[in-house]
Design an enzyme around this catalytic site. Structure first.
Site, short mmCIF file in Angstrom:
data_model
loop_
_atom_site.label_atom_id
_atom_site.label_comp_id
_atom_site.label_asym_id
_atom_site.label_seq_id
_atom_site.Cartn_x
_atom_site.Cartn_y
_atom_site.Cartn_z
N ASN A 17 -5.39 5.13 4.42
CA ASN A 17 -4.32 4.29 3.90
C ASN A 17 -3.01 5.01 4.23
OD1 ASN A 17 -2.49 2.85 2.44
ND2 ASN A 17 -3.56 3.01 0.47
N ARG A 77 9.55 -2.98 -10.23
CA ARG A 77 9.87 -4.31 -9.67
C ARG A 77 10.00 -5.35 -10.77
NH1 ARG A 77 5.09 -4.42 -5.39
NH2 ARG A 77 4.92 -2.17 -5.67
N GLU A 113 -10.82 0.12 -3.88
CA GLU A 113 -10.47 -0.53 -2.61
C GLU A 113 -11.06 0.23 -1.42
OE1 GLU A 113 -6.67 -0.32 -4.63
OE2 GLU A 113 -6.00 -1.91 -3.29
N ARG A 159 -6.52 0.43 5.67
CA ARG A 159 -5.87 -0.56 4.83
C ARG A 159 -4.62 -1.02 5.58
NH1 ARG A 159 -1.73 0.22 -0.03
NH2 ARG A 159 -1.65 -1.96 -0.62
#
Ligand code: ADP
Length: 405
Positions: A7, A240, A385, A90
């Site tokens: 990743n 965010r 993941e 990824r």
């Protein structure tokens, strides 16, 4: 088969080496601060961490550090690079084209490059990682696993924004959704835990980490998700904002004298838990401050939970009912208080927690935390993941990659 899962971020490489098809990983690590004056590699082998520092100018050099760490006689897992049979990456954005994982070919690379316009911060380092792996491990087939892919099954009415249609045609502006590999992983695990066929399940999956998103999953297919054209839309996150009235953007621009890019930065980096609490983007710290009586921290937690609750209601409507609500990622797996806040008052939908079970479910532990006899199961499923990337890589390489074993 040994599968290296990578990743690659803008200045980091996260990695894990899997034995497939067993799905076991004994070594992995994280190289950070690539391109800075001093980079740090934390390599974990059989539960022990070793640390190395030095200058790593780019991802290619970074990957050679990773391969060297994997070959370390004491802390490694292989003797030479050729023992790595395949590499799974990824990749954040697969655009409109990729609804599943694919073997990397020159054409796939070109498409990932093209989608960099949609994910300028993420796809370029993913691409650099693929190129570096191609240079260093030329014998190993590579597979790209996209964050957006799982949401490729959304219907048009769920992914289109009500802006002039020409912008969708011209710029591919639509909802893509992210965290797809995590939503897919917990979906598959939930069906296994519930012992029911995926095809008949209506699930809401909540990935609550630094980034947060939810998905409505019907029969194993994502039919809606809270992140949109970019990972900024939807839930309140660490830094965010999630959903805001778009008119706030030009308003702030005018009043604060900020450019559109600067306002976007405010929404991406200074908002969310951090912006509301003024304390931290880290849920643990915000919870601690709230317990200590800090009003803004309390408010941040309320806004966070309220937004998740609203999406749960919306997705129950989208799915026409609900079989299970699934929590995952740092907050979803660990914050029993936040799970409690989110589920409070949802008995009307058949969602009720077993508080004792909920409170003891922390630290990467799978658990059914719903009250006995309540109609909707509430599950905590630690996400993985990397394992799903390794599984996709193994499947694709054994089927299409000419792997002879
Ligand atoms: P990333 O998206 O970077 O993978 P994680 O999934 O690790 O993030 O989630 C990070 C978030 O999880 C942080 O807000 C952190 O505070 C929160 N978290 C981790 N452990 C706990 C805990 N025990 N209680 C509350 N929040 C936690």
């Amino acid at each position: 088969m040994k599968v290296l899962v990578l990743n690659c971020g803008s200045s980091s490489i996260r990695y894990k080496l899997f034995d497939m098809p067993e799905g076991q990983a004994s070594t992995g690590g994280l190289l950070e601060r690539i391109g800075e004056s001093s980079s740090v590699l934390r390599h974990t082998s059989a539960g022990r961490e070793v640390r190395r520092e030095g200058r790593v100018p780019d991802h290619k050099e970074g990957l050679s550090w990773v391969v060297r760490a994997l070959m370390d006689p004491e802390h490694g897992a292989i003797r030479e690079p050729s023992e790595i049979d395949a590499v799974g990456h990824r990749v954040v954005h697969g655009g409109v084209r990729f609804t599943g994982s694919v073997l990397v070919t020159p054409e796939v690379l070109e498409a990932i490059r093209e989608f960099s316009t949609l994910a300028p911060l993420h796809n370029p380092p993913n691409l650099i990682g693929i190129e570096a792996a191609g240079d260093l491990l030329p014998h190993a087939p590579q597979v790209a696993v996209f964050d957006t892919a799982f949401h490729g099954t959304m219907p048009r009415y769920a992914y289109l924004y009500a802006i002039p249609y020409e912008y969708y045609e011209k710029y591919h502006i639509r909802r893509y959704g992210f965290h797809g590999t995590s939503h897919r992983y917990v979906t598959l695990r939930a069906a296994q835990i519930l012992g029911r066929p995926l095809e008949e399940l209506r699930l809401i999956t909540c990935h609550l980490g630094n980034g947060c998103s939810m998905a409505a999953v019907k029969g194993g297919r994502s039919v809606d998700t809270s992140m949109g054209f970019t990972p900024l839309e939807g839930l309140v996150m660490g830094t965010r904002s999630g959903d805001v009235d778009p008119a706030i953007i030009p308003f702030l621009g005018r009043r604060e004298g900020l450019s559109a890019d600067e306002v976007e930065k405010v929404l991406n980096r200074r908002s969310g838990l951090l912006g509301l609490s003024g304390i931290s983007n880290d849920m643990r710290e915000v919870e601690r401050a709230a317990e200590g009586g800090d009003e803004r921290a309390k408010l941040a937690l309320e806004v966070f939970a309220y937004r998740v609750k609203k999406y749960i209601g919306a997705y129950i409507a989208v799915l026409g009912g609900l079989d299970a609500l699934v929590f995952t990622a740092g907050i979803g797996e660990n914050s029993y208080r936040m799970r409690e806040r989110i589920c409070e008052g949802l008995e009307v939908f058949g969602i009720a927690l077993d508080h004792r079970r909920n409170r003891r479910t922390v630290g990467r532990r799978e658990e059914d935390i719903s009250r006995e006899g309540s109609p909707v199961r509430v599950l905590v499923v630690p996400t993985d993941e990397e394992l799903l990337i390794a599984e996709d890589t193994f499947d694709i390489v054994t089927k299409e990659g000419g792997w002879k074993g």
